[in-house]
Motif scaffolding. Structure first.
Motif, PDB file in Angstrom:
ATOM      1  N   HIS A  99     104.131  85.521 -70.654  1.00  0.00           N
ATOM      2  CA  HIS A  99     102.938  84.676 -70.639  1.00  0.00           C
ATOM      3  C   HIS A  99     102.982  83.590 -71.713  1.00  0.00           C
ATOM      4  O   HIS A  99     102.497  82.478 -71.490  1.00  0.00           O
ATOM      5  CB  HIS A  99     101.691  85.543 -70.832  1.00  0.00           C
ATOM      6  N   SER A 100     103.555  83.897 -72.862  1.00  0.00           N
ATOM      7  CA  SER A 100     103.530  82.945 -73.974  1.00  0.00           C
ATOM      8  C   SER A 100     104.325  81.683 -73.690  1.00  0.00           C
ATOM      9  O   SER A 100     104.178  80.686 -74.385  1.00  0.00           O
ATOM     10  CB  SER A 100     104.064  83.614 -75.249  1.00  0.00           C
ATOM     11  N   MET A 101     105.182  81.698 -72.653  1.00  0.00           N
ATOM     12  CA  MET A 101     105.996  80.529 -72.343  1.00  0.00           C
ATOM     13  C   MET A 101     105.436  79.706 -71.194  1.00  0.00           C
ATOM     14  O   MET A 101     105.994  78.673 -70.836  1.00  0.00           O
ATOM     15  CB  MET A 101     107.427  80.960 -72.006  1.00  0.00           C
ATOM     16  N   GLY A 102     104.321  80.179 -70.617  1.00  0.00           N
ATOM     17  CA  GLY A 102     103.800  79.520 -69.434  1.00  0.00           C
ATOM     18  C   GLY A 102     102.946  78.300 -69.695  1.00  0.00           C
ATOM     19  O   GLY A 102     102.734  77.486 -68.796  1.00  0.00           O
ATOM     20  N   THR A 103     102.451  78.135 -70.930  1.00  0.00           N
ATOM     21  CA  THR A 103     101.530  77.036 -71.211  1.00  0.00           C
ATOM     22  C   THR A 103     102.240  75.690 -71.295  1.00  0.00           C
ATOM     23  O   THR A 103     101.776  74.691 -70.738  1.00  0.00           O
ATOM     24  CB  THR A 103     100.778  77.294 -72.526  1.00  0.00           C
ATOM     25  N   GLN A 126     105.450  85.969 -63.783  1.00  0.00           N
ATOM     26  CA  GLN A 126     105.238  86.338 -65.180  1.00  0.00           C
ATOM     27  C   GLN A 126     105.341  87.846 -65.337  1.00  0.00           C
ATOM     28  O   GLN A 126     105.080  88.602 -64.404  1.00  0.00           O
ATOM     29  CB  GLN A 126     103.876  85.843 -65.658  1.00  0.00           C
ATOM     30  N   GLY A 127     105.701  88.289 -66.551  1.00  0.00           N
ATOM     31  CA  GLY A 127     105.815  89.727 -66.755  1.00  0.00           C
ATOM     32  C   GLY A 127     106.044  90.093 -68.201  1.00  0.00           C
ATOM     33  O   GLY A 127     106.166  89.238 -69.081  1.00  0.00           O
ATOM     34  N   THR A 128     106.114  91.385 -68.432  1.00  0.00           N
ATOM     35  CA  THR A 128     106.412  91.917 -69.754  1.00  0.00           C
ATOM     36  C   THR A 128     107.924  91.984 -69.952  1.00  0.00           C
ATOM     37  O   THR A 128     108.707  91.724 -69.033  1.00  0.00           O
ATOM     38  CB  THR A 128     105.811  93.322 -69.918  1.00  0.00           C
ATOM     39  N   TYR A 129     108.320  92.375 -71.150  1.00  0.00           N
ATOM     40  CA  TYR A 129     109.743  92.467 -71.472  1.00  0.00           C
ATOM     41  C   TYR A 129     110.483  93.365 -70.475  1.00  0.00           C
ATOM     42  O   TYR A 129     111.483  92.961 -69.871  1.00  0.00           O
ATOM     43  CB  TYR A 129     109.897  93.009 -72.892  1.00  0.00           C
ATOM     44  N   SER A 130     109.976  94.573 -70.277  1.00  0.00           N
ATOM     45  CA  SER A 130     110.665  95.536 -69.406  1.00  0.00           C
ATOM     46  C   SER A 130     110.590  95.115 -67.941  1.00  0.00           C
ATOM     47  O   SER A 130     111.564  95.279 -67.190  1.00  0.00           O
ATOM     48  CB  SER A 130     110.071  96.931 -69.584  1.00  0.00           C
ATOM     49  N   SER A 131     109.451  94.545 -67.510  1.00  0.00           N
ATOM     50  CA  SER A 131     109.332  94.166 -66.103  1.00  0.00           C
ATOM     51  C   SER A 131     110.226  92.977 -65.767  1.00  0.00           C
ATOM     52  O   SER A 131     110.744  92.881 -64.649  1.00  0.00           O
ATOM     53  CB  SER A 131     107.876  93.849 -65.760  1.00  0.00           C
ATOM     54  N   LEU A 132     110.440  92.078 -66.720  1.00  0.00           N
ATOM     55  CA  LEU A 132     111.322  90.934 -66.471  1.00  0.00           C
ATOM     56  C   LEU A 132     112.767  91.387 -66.301  1.00  0.00           C
ATOM     57  O   LEU A 132     113.488  90.885 -65.435  1.00  0.00           O
ATOM     58  CB  LEU A 132     111.208  89.930 -67.613  1.00  0.00           C
ATOM     59  N   ILE A 133     113.198  92.342 -67.131  1.00  0.00           N
ATOM     60  CA  ILE A 133     114.549  92.884 -66.973  1.00  0.00           C
ATOM     61  C   ILE A 133     114.691  93.556 -65.609  1.00  0.00           C
ATOM     62  O   ILE A 133     115.684  93.364 -64.892  1.00  0.00           O
ATOM     63  CB  ILE A 133     114.866  93.874 -68.104  1.00  0.00           C
ATOM     64  N   GLY A 198     104.108  96.867 -74.611  1.00  0.00           N
ATOM     65  CA  GLY A 198     104.930  96.401 -73.507  1.00  0.00           C
ATOM     66  C   GLY A 198     105.249  94.929 -73.586  1.00  0.00           C
ATOM     67  O   GLY A 198     106.206  94.466 -72.963  1.00  0.00           O
ATOM     68  N   TYR A 199     104.453  94.182 -74.349  1.00  0.00           N
ATOM     69  CA  TYR A 199     104.722  92.761 -74.552  1.00  0.00           C
ATOM     70  C   TYR A 199     105.582  92.588 -75.805  1.00  0.00           C
ATOM     71  O   TYR A 199     105.321  93.198 -76.839  1.00  0.00           O
ATOM     72  CB  TYR A 199     103.421  91.973 -74.680  1.00  0.00           C
ATOM     73  N   SER A 200     106.588  91.744 -75.709  1.00  0.00           N
ATOM     74  CA  SER A 200     107.602  91.670 -76.753  1.00  0.00           C
ATOM     75  C   SER A 200     107.078  91.144 -78.082  1.00  0.00           C
ATOM     76  O   SER A 200     107.643  91.448 -79.142  1.00  0.00           O
ATOM     77  CB  SER A 200     108.770  90.802 -76.282  1.00  0.00           C
ATOM     78  N   LEU A 201     106.013  90.351 -78.073  1.00  0.00           N
ATOM     79  CA  LEU A 201     105.495  89.814 -79.326  1.00  0.00           C
ATOM     80  C   LEU A 201     104.832  90.895 -80.189  1.00  0.00           C
ATOM     81  O   LEU A 201     104.773  90.764 -81.408  1.00  0.00           O
ATOM     82  CB  LEU A 201     104.498  88.683 -79.061  1.00  0.00           C
ATOM     83  N   ARG A 202     104.333  91.933 -79.572  1.00  0.00           N
ATOM     84  CA  ARG A 202     103.632  92.972 -80.330  1.00  0.00           C
ATOM     85  C   ARG A 202     104.537  93.624 -81.386  1.00  0.00           C
ATOM     86  O   ARG A 202     104.168  93.666 -82.566  1.00  0.00           O
ATOM     87  CB  ARG A 202     103.055  94.015 -79.386  1.00  0.00           C
ATOM     88  N   PRO A 203     105.726  94.143 -81.028  1.00  0.00           N
ATOM     89  CA  PRO A 203     106.563  94.754 -82.066  1.00  0.00           C
ATOM     90  C   PRO A 203     107.046  93.763 -83.118  1.00  0.00           C
ATOM     91  O   PRO A 203     107.290  94.147 -84.266  1.00  0.00           O
ATOM     92  CB  PRO A 203     107.731  95.368 -81.282  1.00  0.00           C
ATOM     93  N   ILE A 204     107.191  92.493 -82.757  1.00  0.00           N
ATOM     94  CA  ILE A 204     107.610  91.494 -83.744  1.00  0.00           C
ATOM     95  C   ILE A 204     106.540  91.341 -84.811  1.00  0.00           C
ATOM     96  O   ILE A 204     106.824  91.340 -86.022  1.00  0.00           O
ATOM     97  CB  ILE A 204     107.901  90.144 -83.058  1.00  0.00           C
ATOM     98  N   VAL A 205     105.276  91.206 -84.368  1.00  0.00           N
ATOM     99  CA  VAL A 205     104.168  91.066 -85.315  1.00  0.00           C
ATOM    100  C   VAL A 205     103.989  92.363 -86.111  1.00  0.00           C
ATOM    101  O   VAL A 205     103.776  92.333 -87.332  1.00  0.00           O
ATOM    102  CB  VAL A 205     102.868  90.710 -84.569  1.00  0.00           C
ATOM    103  N   TRP A 206     104.071  93.478 -85.452  1.00  0.00           N
ATOM    104  CA  TRP A 206     103.901  94.779 -86.122  1.00  0.00           C
ATOM    105  C   TRP A 206     104.939  94.963 -87.223  1.00  0.00           C
ATOM    106  O   TRP A 206     104.620  95.347 -88.346  1.00  0.00           O
ATOM    107  CB  TRP A 206     104.003  95.892 -85.087  1.00  0.00           C
TER     108      TRP A 206
END
Length: 311
Positions: A99-103, A126-133, A198-206
């Motif tokens: 989603h973050s790349m769609g704007t 659009q999708g999450t990290y795992s769903s895109l793979i 499930g969204y890749s930005l979450r673990p980066i921020v965490w």
């Protein structure tokens, strides 16, 4: 049963006359009659009945005709898809992205590519990290942007196309909103608005927060960049977002501040199946993307690079 028999049958059904069907097919009348007779023998039914000088479909012929029309349309569509697969200037590209790349990013690169290949169509998912793979491996999409870029495997290949900085986003009235730079540790007492698991930005921020010496307190979770940006702008917490997700799309916008310590970045990759069976048009798009991001790194106009399919 042969394809030619079905084609002749459908033409006779449309023209209701063997002679007129033969003329349009550019074959002898006897050839059409022979193929129809063989088809009826194989099926064990009469497909036509004589009415005056014309032929009309029998009830079972009408039923068979509907199926034949569908079969031949599907066949024509399949042939067209094969031609599109082999044509780098036409066809359809199926691309996935978070989603973050769609704007901003996806509309920008698609518009740039369409200048080179105006007849190409796009289908987006659009999708999450795992769903895109999963979508790439199952051939639901040809290519997918993903962050971070996973390691190549026997089934999956990828190219890191860019590294992007993450910014702190704050409510407009926040005490730090006017700063040009801040340390992430300064937000340790704040409530965070984060992407859902499930969204890749979450673990980066965490992980960045842990590196800064604290565990973030989560106030809200969401799956859309606009939602997170809007909640922060409304004073519901703070967050971190990549630069490409900070393009303003509405009146209510958060403040954005660069983070000096620790520096928070993410890699963006382009993944595809390792079997090498990409349509030529998708291969051309991949070649274009690699050139596009290389030109951004070198501050060189993309038009100075030749766009062509990968070998």
């Amino acid at each position: 049963m042969e394809l030619r028999q079905l084609q002749y049958f459908l033409k006779v059904a449309q023209k209701e006359h063997v002679t007129r069907a033969a003329e349009e097919l550019h074959v002898a009348q006897s050839a059409v009659s022979r193929q129809i007779h063989q088809l009826e023998q194989e099926l064990g039914v009469d497909l036509f009945m004589q009415k005056g000088r014309n032929l009309h479909l029998t009830p079972v012929g009408q039923l068979f005709c509907k199926r034949v029309e569908t079969i031949l349309k599907d066949l024509d569509r399949s042939v067209a898809e094969v031609h599109e697969f082999l044509d780098p200037e036409r066809g359809e590209i199926r691309i996935g992205f978070p989603h973050s790349m769609g704007t901003h990013l996806i509309p920008t690169i698609v518009a740039e590519f369409k200048q080179h290949y105006p007849h190409v169509r796009f289908r987006f998912k659009q999708g999450t990290y795992s769903s895109l793979i999963k979508d790439v491996l199952s051939a639901e999409v040809d290519l997918a942007f993903i962050s971070p870029c996973p390691e190549s495997s026997g089934q999956l290949s990828g190219d890191v196309v860019m590294t992007e900085e993450l910014f702190a986003i704050l409510p407009p009235g926040h005490p730090l909103a006017g700063e040009s730079v801040l340390r992430l540790e300064q937000l340790r007492e704040e409530q965070f608005v984060l992407f859902s698991p499930g969204y890749s930005l979450r673990p980066i921020v965490w992980q960045a927060c842990l590196q800064a010496g604290f565990t973030p307190e989560i106030a809200f979770e969401g799956g859309e960049t606009d939602t997170i940006r809007g909640l922060v702008a409304a004073g519901m917490g703070v967050s971190l977002l990549p630069e490409m997700a900070l393009f303003q799309t509405g009146r209510l916008q958060p403040a954005q501040v660069r983070i000096s310590e620790p520096q928070v970045t993410r890699t963006v990759g382009l993944i595809y199946r390792s079997d090498g069976k990409l349509p030529l048009v998708a291969r051309s798009f991949r070649a274009f993307l690699l050139t596009y991001f290389k030109s951004r790194q070198n501050n060189t106009p993309v038009g100075m690079y030749e766009v062509h399919p990968l070998e």
